[in-house]
Design a protein around this motif. Structure first.
Motif, PDB file in Angstrom:
ATOM      1  N   ASP A 157      51.210  31.560  45.164  1.00  0.00           N
ATOM      2  CA  ASP A 157      51.568  30.356  44.423  1.00  0.00           C
ATOM      3  C   ASP A 157      51.781  30.694  42.950  1.00  0.00           C
ATOM      4  O   ASP A 157      50.929  31.325  42.303  1.00  0.00           O
TER       5      ASP A 157
ATOM      6  N   PHE B 294      51.774  28.893  40.123  1.00  0.00           N
ATOM      7  CA  PHE B 294      50.799  28.346  39.183  1.00  0.00           C
ATOM      8  C   PHE B 294      49.482  29.111  39.251  1.00  0.00           C
ATOM      9  O   PHE B 294      48.907  29.480  38.222  1.00  0.00           O
ATOM     10  N   ASP B 295      48.995  29.365  40.460  1.00  0.00           N
ATOM     11  CA  ASP B 295      47.705  30.030  40.618  1.00  0.00           C
ATOM     12  C   ASP B 295      47.776  31.477  40.150  1.00  0.00           C
ATOM     13  O   ASP B 295      46.847  31.970  39.495  1.00  0.00           O
TER      14      ASP B 295
ATOM     15  N   GLU C 185      49.786  32.762  37.890  1.00  0.00           N
ATOM     16  CA  GLU C 185      49.874  32.755  36.426  1.00  0.00           C
ATOM     17  C   GLU C 185      48.510  32.478  35.808  1.00  0.00           C
ATOM     18  O   GLU C 185      48.139  33.077  34.793  1.00  0.00           O
ATOM     19  N   ARG C 186      47.750  31.560  36.416  1.00  0.00           N
ATOM     20  CA  ARG C 186      46.409  31.241  35.911  1.00  0.00           C
ATOM     21  C   ARG C 186      45.507  32.466  35.972  1.00  0.00           C
ATOM     22  O   ARG C 186      44.813  32.793  34.993  1.00  0.00           O
TER      23      ARG C 186
END
Length: 233
Positions: A127, A129-130, A132-133
């Motif tokens: 994913d 977003f995950d 990148e986090r």
């Protein structure tokens, strides 16, 4: 003779930071949630089967894992999964998306050393977003010349990325904990493959060590050994 390797790709999850352990903990919690309906072994088998079915639809990452848990809960309970059960699964998924990021041993030191002489790429799937986090929280992002988050890791993927960011696959190495997604397709693309086994392995990620291309395959215990191995390529 100078090393022909100019570019090194790194996997992220369970190569640069711990990851699968959180899935194992969540799976154990999931088995507890469904304990009134099935034993842990049955729950695990049903969940793995759901993950296998759903990879083509949801891809990799926590969100797909949560959807597979919900699907498994509905199957195991014969369609009687309560809203409380679904809420507990969703909460477990949210906790996975906020867990602290702990780099693996020697990750920063290896990146710092190799970054002085090579282009470093982060090649990960999952994913957006995950991933990148996790990269931001790991503190390792500044070591990389480029970051690529892909839907799947294939020989074509590695050939394209090593051509885009380096001097082609034949002058590149890929480092990762997964033989199936990090090493074997990189070898098929013509790169070197360096396997760093992790403590925990995903059931759907099993593969055997390569019988062919042995001259381009290496296995190391941890990233502390990586700079010395790269010098031998």
């Amino acid at each position: 003779m100078a090393s022909p390797i100019t570019t090194i790709g790194f996997d992220a999850d369970d190569t640069l930071w711990h990851h699968e352990a959180y899935y194992k903990l969540t799976e154990a919690r999931f088995a507890e949630i469904l304990a009134p309906h099935a034993d842990p072994g049955t729950v695990s088998e049903r969940l793995i089967a759901a993950e296998r079915r759903n990879l083509a639809f949801y891809g990799y990452g926590v969100k797909g894992f949560v959807l597979s848990m919900i699907e498994t809960a509905i199957e195991v309970t014969g369609g009687a999964a309560t809203s409380a059960t679904i809420s507990a699964i969703l909460e477990a998924g949210r906790e996975m998306l906020t867990h602290p990021i702990e780099p693996t041993p020697h990750a920063a030191e290896a990146l710092r050393t190799l970054g002085r002489t090579h282009r470093l790429l982060l090649i990960t799937k999952g994913d957006l977003f995950d991933q990148e986090r996790k990269l931001a929280q790991s503190g390792l992002g500044d070591f990389f010349d480029a970051v690529e988050i892909v839907s799947e890791k294939t020989a074509e993927t590695y050939a394209r990325l090593f051509a885009r960011h380096g001097d082609g696959a034949e002058r590149a190495a890929m480092v990762g904990n997964s033989l199936k997604s990090d090493v074997l397709p990189a070898l098929a693309a013509g790169a070197f493959g360096i396997h760093v086994p992790a403590e925990h392995a995903w059931a759907l990620d099993h593969a055997d060590e390569p019988a062919e291309a042995a001259g381009r395959f290496r296995r190391i215990a941890d990233l502390g050994a990586l700079p010395a191995v790269v010098e031998t390529l």
